[in-house]
Design an enzyme around this catalytic site. Structure first.
Site, mmCIF file in Angstrom:
data_model
loop_
_atom_site.group_PDB
_atom_site.id
_atom_site.type_symbol
_atom_site.label_atom_id
_atom_site.label_comp_id
_atom_site.label_asym_id
_atom_site.label_seq_id
_atom_site.Cartn_x
_atom_site.Cartn_y
_atom_site.Cartn_z
ATOM 1 N N GLU A 34 -30.937 24.611 24.393
ATOM 2 C CA GLU A 34 -29.741 23.733 23.862
ATOM 3 C C GLU A 34 -29.891 22.308 24.079
ATOM 4 O OE1 GLU A 34 -27.089 24.636 21.536
ATOM 5 O OE2 GLU A 34 -26.912 22.224 21.827
ATOM 6 N N CYS A 42 -18.605 25.396 16.856
ATOM 7 C CA CYS A 42 -17.342 26.167 16.738
ATOM 8 C C CYS A 42 -16.578 25.691 18.194
ATOM 9 C CB CYS A 42 -17.672 27.644 16.955
ATOM 10 S SG CYS A 42 -16.360 28.606 17.372
ATOM 11 N N LYS A 51 -8.209 24.384 15.977
ATOM 12 C CA LYS A 51 -6.935 25.331 16.251
ATOM 13 C C LYS A 51 -5.752 24.949 17.437
ATOM 14 C CE LYS A 51 -8.822 26.909 13.194
ATOM 15 N NZ LYS A 51 -10.060 26.302 12.631
ATOM 16 N N HIS A 438 8.009 48.443 13.679
ATOM 17 C CA HIS A 438 8.821 47.825 13.046
ATOM 18 C C HIS A 438 9.756 47.072 14.063
ATOM 19 C CE1 HIS A 438 11.824 46.507 10.398
ATOM 20 N NE2 HIS A 438 12.945 46.925 11.001
HETATM 21 P P1 NAD Z 1 -16.533 24.165 1.763
HETATM 22 O O1 NAD Z 1 -17.626 24.492 1.001
HETATM 23 O O2 NAD Z 1 -15.448 25.303 2.043
HETATM 24 O O3 NAD Z 1 -15.461 23.253 0.738
HETATM 25 C C1 NAD Z 1 -15.986 21.861 0.384
HETATM 26 C C2 NAD Z 1 -15.313 21.609 -0.920
HETATM 27 O O4 NAD Z 1 -15.397 20.164 -0.929
HETATM 28 C C3 NAD Z 1 -15.215 22.642 -1.950
HETATM 29 O O5 NAD Z 1 -14.251 22.917 -2.590
HETATM 30 C C4 NAD Z 1 -15.972 21.466 -3.058
HETATM 31 O O6 NAD Z 1 -15.585 21.829 -4.434
HETATM 32 C C5 NAD Z 1 -15.181 20.288 -2.583
HETATM 33 N N1 NAD Z 1 -16.165 19.150 -3.232
HETATM 34 C C6 NAD Z 1 -17.477 18.779 -2.922
HETATM 35 N N2 NAD Z 1 -17.877 17.542 -3.284
HETATM 36 C C7 NAD Z 1 -16.672 16.976 -3.939
HETATM 37 C C8 NAD Z 1 -16.258 15.735 -4.369
HETATM 38 N N3 NAD Z 1 -17.205 14.774 -4.489
HETATM 39 N N4 NAD Z 1 -15.037 15.514 -4.564
HETATM 40 C C9 NAD Z 1 -14.101 16.496 -4.506
HETATM 41 N N5 NAD Z 1 -14.370 17.496 -3.944
HETATM 42 C C10 NAD Z 1 -15.531 17.952 -3.522
HETATM 43 O O7 NAD Z 1 -16.865 23.174 2.933
HETATM 44 P P2 NAD Z 1 -16.146 22.773 4.214
HETATM 45 O O8 NAD Z 1 -14.496 22.906 4.063
HETATM 46 O O9 NAD Z 1 -16.631 21.545 4.505
HETATM 47 O O10 NAD Z 1 -16.489 23.889 5.270
HETATM 48 C C11 NAD Z 1 -18.056 24.210 5.703
HETATM 49 C C12 NAD Z 1 -18.097 25.655 6.273
HETATM 50 O O11 NAD Z 1 -17.511 25.602 7.398
HETATM 51 C C13 NAD Z 1 -17.509 26.494 5.231
HETATM 52 O O12 NAD Z 1 -18.399 27.507 4.837
HETATM 53 C C14 NAD Z 1 -16.314 27.075 6.183
HETATM 54 O O13 NAD Z 1 -16.592 28.630 5.704
HETATM 55 C C15 NAD Z 1 -16.673 26.747 7.424
HETATM 56 N N6 NAD Z 1 -15.498 26.654 8.172
HETATM 57 C C16 NAD Z 1 -14.728 27.835 8.447
HETATM 58 C C17 NAD Z 1 -13.377 27.708 8.998
HETATM 59 C C18 NAD Z 1 -12.601 28.894 9.084
HETATM 60 O O14 NAD Z 1 -13.204 30.107 8.967
HETATM 61 N N7 NAD Z 1 -11.486 28.785 9.614
HETATM 62 C C19 NAD Z 1 -12.969 26.410 9.577
HETATM 63 C C20 NAD Z 1 -13.945 25.354 9.234
HETATM 64 C C21 NAD Z 1 -15.090 25.550 8.549
#
Ligand code: NAD
Length: 461
Positions: A34, A42, A51, A438
């Protein structure tokens, strides 16, 4: 001298460290390489720190709105620096825990950047380590936005935002995906003006629209602006702030804010780790295809986590890591993706699993839907939350549970029950005949299951 192990794991995130510990517990001599801190994105720059901040901002909102419940706060304020320090402390403690677990399991942690030099060898800091099996778990990084001005000061990705020690005056968020919407929740709960710009017609694309509607309504009540169908064009510095230009309905508009968060997806870390040298195939987007045991095209090399192009979720990475380690030990392990919970820590929270109604229709399935509103649930009312819904999908002919889509207080905890039910292949009837406590928010799931037959007691038909 070359050091040899039974297994080398490249990358110490929730996939890599879980695989290393599982393999070591099964008796293998394991090295974990690493380059940064164990725990990966994460723990260090993702799930955990966000969170922690969200918890703090939710407490602030509860206190602010506490008068109705009899909680009166004078001079209430939010100390961002303190919240950030607590977040760092939690991360440090958990990281210490992971390091202790690795040590306890007898895993040799090599703090260096590793690179494949053959299908069975990894070079790290001038040393070459060899093993018959290698698990690649190098994760992902925020995708850069190739737009004019995207590298100006004040424009950050999620890593940058999580390093802030003072609250920004205002934020524009590009992308209403999971990251964008969670940060929008954080800032709106802290009463910081926030504008979310999303290119697609819906925030949180792919999630059940009713659950998303609960979140956007709640965020708008907190004065957050969510602008869908907005294509961001570029950025300029203006008066100590950033001006973000975007196109919506054919009109060019701008929004001014102190900071901009780019949250437009993540890219796999599959470059410069020797994949070509070892002959590991990647697809056009840079992801590594694997089979159900997480094997790549090269014998002995496995890939897990964000680099596999499946859902980029810590718990998927962990499940893949355990699967790979078990498969290596000759156990009958196979990765399944049909019942993976996906949680969004907005307010209300969203938790989803399995197929949406749209996906079920797209597959030509005849699905039944049971729905129950959070507004009719007593415990949610006690929590002061009325927005949200529970939706259960089952196959009409067989009663097989196809999916669940929840928005409401604490639903990220409740979805684990549905995950278990789906894993155990429980039918909708079995779910509906269970006894739930409940008063509890979990009753929204049971009532939705009853609603599949039009028999929910607490719903007006
Ligand atoms: P995402 O792919 O979920 O969302 C990116 C968004 O940006 C999309 O809706 C897209 O349409 C929009 N977008 C892209 N280019 C754009 C532009 N030029 N103008 C406006 N909108 C635009 O990506 P993310 O939110 O960056 O997350 C990345 C990954 O991390 C995801 O796969 C997610 O599952 C993971 N993640 C998960 C959690 C969770 O499970 N709670 C939390 C954080 C991240």
């Amino acid at each position: 001298m070359m050091q040899s192990f039974d297994l080398i794991v490249l990358g110490g995130g929730p996939g890599g460290y879980a695989a290393a510990i599982r393999a070591a517990r099964r008796g293998s001599r394991v090295a974990l390489i690493e380059q940064d801190k164990v725990g990966g994105v994460c723990l260090n720059r993702g799930c955990i720190p966000t969170k922690a901040l969200l918890h703090a901002s939710a407490l602030y909102q509860h206190a602010k709105n506490g008068a109705e419940t009899g909680v009166l706060c004078d001079n209430l304020r939010f100390d961002y620096q303190k919240a950030a320090a607590r977040k760092d402390k939690i991360v440090d403690r958990l990281r210490g825990g992971v390091a202790a677990l690795l040590k306890g399991a007898g895993v040799t942690v090599i703090p260096a950047r590793g690179e494949l030099v053959s299908p069975h060898e990894v070079r790290a800091q001038g040393e070459v380590y060899t093993a018959p099996s290698i698990i690649l778990a190098t994760g992902s990084r925020p995708a850069a936005l190739p737009l004019p001005g995207a590298d100006l000061p004040g424009i950050l990705n999620s890593d940058g935002l999580l390093s802030l020690t003072a609250a920004p005056a205002s934020v524009t968020i590009v992308g209403a995906g999971v990251i964008g919407m969670e940060f929008a929740t954080l800032f709106s709960q802290l009463d910081i003006p926030v504008t979310v710009l999303e290119a697609l017609p819906q925030a949180l694309a792919g999630f059940d629209p009713d659950t998303v509607a609960a979140v956007t309504r709640s965020m708008q009540r907190q004065n957050a602006k969510i602008i869908t169908g907005a294509r961001v064009q570029g950025f300029e510095r203006k008066d100590q702030a950033v001006s973000t230009a975007y196109l919506v309905n054919g009109q060019e508009k701008t929004v001014l804010s102190e900071l901009v968060l780019i949250a437009t997806g993540r890219k796999p870390n599959t470059r410069d780790i020797g994949l070509e040298t070892a002959g590991v195939r990647v697809d056009a987007a840079g992801y590594i295809p694997t089979d159900e045991q997480m094997r790549t095209n090269v014998k002995g090399i496995y890939a897990i986590g964000d680099i596999t192009g499946k859902q980029q979720l810590a718990h998927v990475a962990t499940a893949q890591g355990l699967t790979a380690a078990d498969a290596l030990a000759g156990k009958p392990a196979a990765m399944r993706y049909d019942a993976v919970p996906v949680c969004v820590y907005t307010s209300p929270e969203i938790a989803a699993i399995g197929l949406t109604e749209e996906q079920a229709r797209g597959r030509g399935m005849k699905a039944r839907t049971g729905v129950f509103p959070v507004s009719a649930n007593g415990r949610s009312m006690i929590h002061g939350q009325s927005l949200g819904t529970a939706k259960i999908l089952s196959e009409a002919a067989t009663g097989e549970l196809l999916g669940a889509h929840l928005a409401g207080p604490g639903v990220t905890e409740l979805i684990a029950g549905i995950s278990l039910a789906m894993r155990a292949e429980a039918t909708d009837e079995e779910l509906a005949s269970a006894i739930f406590p409940h008063p509890s928010v979990s009753e929204i799931i049971l009532e939705a299951a009853h609603d599949l037959e039009g028999l929910s007691v607490h719903k007006l038909y």
